[in-house]
Write a protein that holds these residues in place. Structure first.
Motif, PDB file in Angstrom:
ATOM      1  N   GLN A 115       0.764  -1.044   0.021  1.00 15.68           N
ATOM      2  CA  GLN A 115       0.209   0.004  -0.007  1.00 15.68           C
ATOM      3  C   GLN A 115       1.105   1.283  -0.129  1.00 15.68           C
ATOM      4  O   GLN A 115       0.690   2.255  -0.668  1.00 15.68           O
ATOM      5  N   GLU A 149      -0.904  -3.577  -7.066  1.00 19.55           N
ATOM      6  CA  GLU A 149      -2.344  -3.883  -6.816  1.00 19.55           C
ATOM      7  C   GLU A 149      -2.765  -5.091  -6.660  1.00 19.55           C
ATOM      8  O   GLU A 149      -3.524  -5.482  -5.841  1.00 19.55           O
ATOM      9  N   GLU A 150      -2.378  -5.932  -7.895  1.00 18.76           N
ATOM     10  CA  GLU A 150      -2.993  -7.183  -7.666  1.00 18.76           C
ATOM     11  C   GLU A 150      -2.351  -7.988  -6.640  1.00 18.76           C
ATOM     12  O   GLU A 150      -2.873  -8.660  -5.957  1.00 18.76           O
ATOM     13  N   TRP A 153      -4.145  -7.103  -3.577  1.00 18.56           N
ATOM     14  CA  TRP A 153      -5.249  -7.784  -3.542  1.00 18.56           C
ATOM     15  C   TRP A 153      -5.328  -9.163  -3.071  1.00 18.56           C
ATOM     16  O   TRP A 153      -6.096  -9.745  -2.349  1.00 18.56           O
ATOM     17  N   ARG A 156      -4.657  -8.919   0.732  1.00 20.61           N
ATOM     18  CA  ARG A 156      -6.042  -8.312   1.463  1.00 20.61           C
ATOM     19  C   ARG A 156      -7.066  -9.417   1.463  1.00 20.61           C
ATOM     20  O   ARG A 156      -7.744  -9.808   2.545  1.00 20.61           O
ATOM     21  N   ALA A 157      -7.036 -10.185   0.407  1.00 20.75           N
ATOM     22  CA  ALA A 157      -8.111 -11.355   0.319  1.00 20.75           C
ATOM     23  C   ALA A 157      -7.820 -12.503   1.368  1.00 20.75           C
ATOM     24  O   ALA A 157      -8.558 -13.139   1.891  1.00 20.75           O
TER      25      ALA A 157
END
Length: 162
Positions: A115, A149-150, A153, A156-157
């Motif tokens: 981030q 970003e991927e 993600w 995060r998931a």
């Protein structure tokens, strides 16, 4: 920061400013790469095997990014930094790790780093294109932004609690 002649249609002062940003990005990438290696080596728990493999896949992606950023610096006519001391001085990231060796703890630290890098790159895209007249680097780091970003993600998931 040493330089060489690179007549590529961008003023040397603009190239220098872009390279300073790329040096910070390279340092961030190297620190994050090291943290992924640490995660790969030291993760423990019921999900050891899957996370061991996951961290290896992710540091492989960062290894490719590292090389591309260092080579972009060379394309702009400057020499890439290459020491841990210099990377730590340049990086936006902290040289930290989790308090425990479980996968969630490692992933939370890595997510925070992604981030931070995403925010830095996003800010740098317009600066490179508009202020420094280097659309090539703006496009180059946009691709890196999308990779981060991927990766963020996926983390995060994985850390999401229900």
């Amino acid at each position: 920061m040493k330089s060489e002649t690179a007549e590529i249609g961008i003023k040397k002062s603009n190239r220098k400013a872009v390279v300073e940003m790329l040096e910070q990005l390279l340092a961030d990438e190297f620190l994050m790469y090291t943290k992924y290696r640490n995660s790969h080596w030291n993760v423990e728990g019921h999900d050891f095997h899957t996370k061991h493999v996951f961290f290896e896949e992710e540091y492989g992606k960062l290894e490719t990014i590292l090389d591309a950023v260092a080579e972009r610096i060379r394309m702009l006519g400057f020499y890439s930094p290459g020491t841990m001391k210099r990377f730590i001085e340049l990086s936006h990231l902290e040289e930290n790790g989790p308090k425990q060796n479980d996968s969630i703890s490692f992933m939370e630290v890595l997510l925070e780093d992604h981030q931070t890098v995403i925010a830095f790159i996003r800010k740098s895209i317009s600066e490179n294109a508009e202020e420094h007249k280097d659309e090539g680097t703006a496009d180059f780091i946009t691709g890196i932004l999308q990779q981060h970003e991927e990766m963020a993600w996926m983390l995060r998931a994985s850390v999401k609690k229900f």
